[in-house]
Each structure stands twice: as C-alpha cells, then as structure tokens.
Scaffold this motif. Structure first.
Motif, mmCIF file in Angstrom:
data_model
loop_
_atom_site.group_PDB
_atom_site.id
_atom_site.type_symbol
_atom_site.label_atom_id
_atom_site.label_comp_id
_atom_site.label_asym_id
_atom_site.label_seq_id
_atom_site.Cartn_x
_atom_site.Cartn_y
_atom_site.Cartn_z
ATOM 1 N N GLN A 1 7.923 14.586 13.422
ATOM 2 C CA GLN A 1 6.733 13.908 13.928
ATOM 3 C C GLN A 1 7.077 12.472 14.277
ATOM 4 N N PHE A 2 6.654 12.017 15.429
ATOM 5 C CA PHE A 2 6.893 10.643 15.864
ATOM 6 C C PHE A 2 5.614 9.846 15.708
ATOM 7 N N TYR A 3 5.721 8.697 15.050
ATOM 8 C CA TYR A 3 4.582 7.804 14.878
ATOM 9 C C TYR A 3 4.904 6.480 15.556
ATOM 10 N N SER A 4 3.991 5.993 16.378
ATOM 11 C CA SER A 4 4.220 4.742 17.098
ATOM 12 C C SER A 4 4.171 3.561 16.137
ATOM 13 N N ILE A 5 4.762 2.465 16.563
ATOM 14 C CA ILE A 5 4.754 1.248 15.754
ATOM 15 C C ILE A 5 3.321 0.770 15.565
ATOM 16 N N GLN A 6 2.514 0.875 16.599
ATOM 17 C CA GLN A 6 1.124 0.427 16.515
ATOM 18 C C GLN A 6 0.344 1.234 15.480
ATOM 19 N N LEU A 7 0.558 2.546 15.433
ATOM 20 C CA LEU A 7 -0.120 3.376 14.441
ATOM 21 C C LEU A 7 0.299 2.968 13.029
ATOM 22 N N LYS A 8 1.600 2.741 12.844
ATOM 23 C CA LYS A 8 2.090 2.332 11.527
ATOM 24 C C LYS A 8 1.450 1.017 11.095
ATOM 25 N N LEU A 9 1.395 0.054 12.019
ATOM 26 C CA LEU A 9 0.773 -1.230 11.706
ATOM 27 C C LEU A 9 -0.715 -1.082 11.408
ATOM 28 N N ASP A 10 -1.390 -0.250 12.183
ATOM 29 C CA ASP A 10 -2.823 -0.026 11.962
ATOM 30 C C ASP A 10 -3.079 0.573 10.578
ATOM 31 N N ALA B 1 4.375 4.888 2.213
ATOM 32 C CA ALA B 1 4.977 3.980 1.229
ATOM 33 C C ALA B 1 6.299 3.429 1.755
ATOM 34 N N LYS B 2 7.075 4.279 2.418
ATOM 35 C CA LYS B 2 8.348 3.841 2.990
ATOM 36 C C LYS B 2 8.106 2.833 4.113
ATOM 37 N N TRP B 3 7.103 3.091 4.961
ATOM 38 C CA TRP B 3 6.772 2.143 6.032
ATOM 39 C C TRP B 3 6.394 0.793 5.442
ATOM 40 N N ASN B 4 5.616 0.810 4.368
ATOM 41 C CA ASN B 4 5.165 -0.427 3.752
ATOM 42 C C ASN B 4 6.342 -1.229 3.204
ATOM 43 N N SER B 5 7.231 -0.575 2.481
ATOM 44 C CA SER B 5 8.376 -1.303 1.921
ATOM 45 C C SER B 5 9.305 -1.803 3.027
ATOM 46 N N ASP C 1 -4.898 8.155 -0.072
ATOM 47 C CA ASP C 1 -6.155 8.028 0.690
ATOM 48 C C ASP C 1 -5.871 7.792 2.170
ATOM 49 N N THR C 2 -4.900 6.943 2.437
ATOM 50 C CA THR C 2 -4.550 6.639 3.831
ATOM 51 C C THR C 2 -3.967 7.868 4.516
ATOM 52 N N ALA C 3 -3.115 8.615 3.811
ATOM 53 C CA ALA C 3 -2.521 9.834 4.382
ATOM 54 C C ALA C 3 -3.596 10.872 4.684
ATOM 55 N N ILE C 4 -4.549 11.023 3.793
ATOM 56 C CA ILE C 4 -5.635 11.980 4.017
ATOM 57 C C ILE C 4 -6.476 11.550 5.218
ATOM 58 N N ARG C 5 -6.736 10.262 5.326
ATOM 59 C CA ARG C 5 -7.560 9.742 6.426
ATOM 60 C C ARG C 5 -6.927 10.028 7.790
ATOM 61 N N CYS C 6 -5.602 9.921 7.885
ATOM 62 C CA CYS C 6 -4.959 10.132 9.180
ATOM 63 C C CYS C 6 -4.303 11.510 9.284
ATOM 64 N N LYS C 7 -4.647 12.416 8.346
ATOM 65 C CA LYS C 7 -4.207 13.814 8.370
ATOM 66 C C LYS C 7 -2.681 13.957 8.308
ATOM 67 N N MET C 8 -2.077 13.145 7.461
ATOM 68 C CA MET C 8 -0.644 13.271 7.201
ATOM 69 C C MET C 8 -0.486 14.028 5.889
ATOM 70 N N PHE D 1 -5.053 -1.155 7.581
ATOM 71 C CA PHE D 1 -6.192 -0.459 6.963
ATOM 72 C C PHE D 1 -6.051 -0.467 5.444
ATOM 73 N N MET D 2 -4.843 -0.185 4.952
ATOM 74 C CA MET D 2 -4.615 -0.170 3.512
ATOM 75 C C MET D 2 -4.859 -1.541 2.888
ATOM 76 N N LYS D 3 -4.379 -2.564 3.585
ATOM 77 C CA LYS D 3 -4.524 -3.928 3.057
ATOM 78 C C LYS D 3 -5.995 -4.356 3.029
ATOM 79 N N GLN D 4 -6.733 -4.027 4.083
ATOM 80 C CA GLN D 4 -8.127 -4.443 4.184
ATOM 81 C C GLN D 4 -9.039 -3.698 3.210
ATOM 82 N N THR D 5 -8.809 -2.400 3.045
ATOM 83 C CA THR D 5 -9.713 -1.590 2.231
ATOM 84 C C THR D 5 -9.220 -1.385 0.806
ATOM 85 N N GLY D 6 -7.940 -1.657 0.557
ATOM 86 C CA GLY D 6 -7.384 -1.410 -0.768
ATOM 87 C C GLY D 6 -7.133 0.064 -1.024
ATOM 88 N N ALA D 7 -7.066 0.853 0.041
ATOM 89 C CA ALA D 7 -6.846 2.295 -0.097
ATOM 90 C C ALA D 7 -5.430 2.572 -0.580
#
Length: 85
Positions: A8-17, A45-49, A31-38, A21-27
C-alpha cells in the motif's frame, strides 16, 4: 492459493494529516488506524518516530533494491580487460 497484496502506498500529505490529527485530538495509534481504515497501527507509530527524527523528508518513500549498473562503469571495466589481456 491466495493472492498476494501489493504494498500500500501512502502519500506524504496523508501521513502528515494523520500525524496532525493525532496531535490535535490526542488519539492513539489504534484510534487513528481505525479512523483511516488501516489494519496496522504500528505503521503510524513508525511514521511518527521517523517524522520526529528526520522531519518531512523522512516520510518520503525510500528507493529499495540494488541500483542499476551505469554504462560508464561497464565501459571502464571493458577497457581494463582489454589492457590486461
């Protein structure tokens, strides 16, 4: 026989979004994976680090595999063979 899924390819913009989202909502990652159907929250977690260590450039897809041989290196090796023999 099962069909292998393509990577699966995820764009840089999607990763940043998603990270924003996680930073703003504290999810959480889950929760974030469920929201975007991953189906793998550890990817987020790897993207964040990676983002924290390397910035936006770290979120770009890396080129994998062995680099192709250039014509220049082939011509140099052929010239060496001619000089040796």
């Amino acid at each position: 026989m099962t069909v292998k899924k393509k990577k699966q390819f995820y764009s840089i913009q999607l990763k940043l979004d998603l990270l924003h989202f996680m930073k703003q909502t504290g999810a959480s990652y889950l929760d974030t994976a469920i929201r975007c159907k991953m189906n793998n929250p550890s990817v987020i977690a790897k993207w964040n680090s990676t983002f924290l260590k390397e910035g936006i450039g770290g979120l770009q897809e890396k080129v994998k595999g062995r680099p192709s041989m250039s014509k220049k290196s082939k011509s140099i090796s052929q010239a060496r063979k001619r000089n040796v023999t």
